[in-house]
Design a protein around this motif. Structure first.
Motif, mmCIF file in Angstrom:
data_model
loop_
_atom_site.group_PDB
_atom_site.id
_atom_site.type_symbol
_atom_site.label_atom_id
_atom_site.label_comp_id
_atom_site.label_asym_id
_atom_site.label_seq_id
_atom_site.Cartn_x
_atom_site.Cartn_y
_atom_site.Cartn_z
ATOM 1 N N GLY A 66 -7.026 0.419 5.305
ATOM 2 C CA GLY A 66 -7.778 1.163 4.250
ATOM 3 C C GLY A 66 -7.376 0.667 2.884
ATOM 4 O O GLY A 66 -6.978 -0.653 2.947
ATOM 5 N N ARG A 67 -7.286 1.440 1.961
ATOM 6 C CA ARG A 67 -6.984 0.795 0.738
ATOM 7 C C ARG A 67 -5.617 0.351 0.468
ATOM 8 O O ARG A 67 -4.763 0.816 1.093
ATOM 9 N N THR B 123 0.783 -0.973 0.105
ATOM 10 C CA THR B 123 -0.068 0.015 0.031
ATOM 11 C C THR B 123 0.808 1.083 -0.108
ATOM 12 O O THR B 123 2.140 1.286 0.153
ATOM 13 N N ASN C 59 -1.930 5.567 3.157
ATOM 14 C CA ASN C 59 -3.270 5.266 3.480
ATOM 15 C C ASN C 59 -3.477 4.799 4.903
ATOM 16 O O ASN C 59 -2.241 4.414 5.611
#
Length: 84
Positions: free
Chosen positions: A30-31, A22, A26
């Motif tokens: 999360g994403r 990631t 973030n």
């Protein structure tokens, strides 16, 4: 910066972590770009507790992704295990 870290999921008092790639900005859960493995600290003896796709891990490290301290400890654990 791209990081490889653990994202927590699972129920209360039953943690389960996905090892994800990631952006460092973030949120923890999360994403993410890609899921490359998982860590189950409360796995039974007949279950797999730690699984990481070594090929994808090598790819992401090759393009500059940094491991978080905990992810680095787990990857080191896998490297120390003899192949079965």
């Amino acid at each position: 910066m791209v990081v490889i870290r653990l994202a927590r999921s699972g129920a209360k008092k039953r943690p389960f972590y996905n090892m994800v790639v990631t952006d460092s900005r973030n949120r923890r859960d999360g994403r993410f770009v890609e899921r490359i493995g998982f860590y189950n600290p409360v796995a039974a003896e007949n279950e797999k507790g730690l699984v990481v796709d070594a090929e994808r891990l090598a790819y992401w490290q090759g393009v500059g992704a940094q491991l978080s301290p905990t992810a680095a400890r787990l990857v080191k654990q896998i490297a120390a295990k003899p192949a079965v």
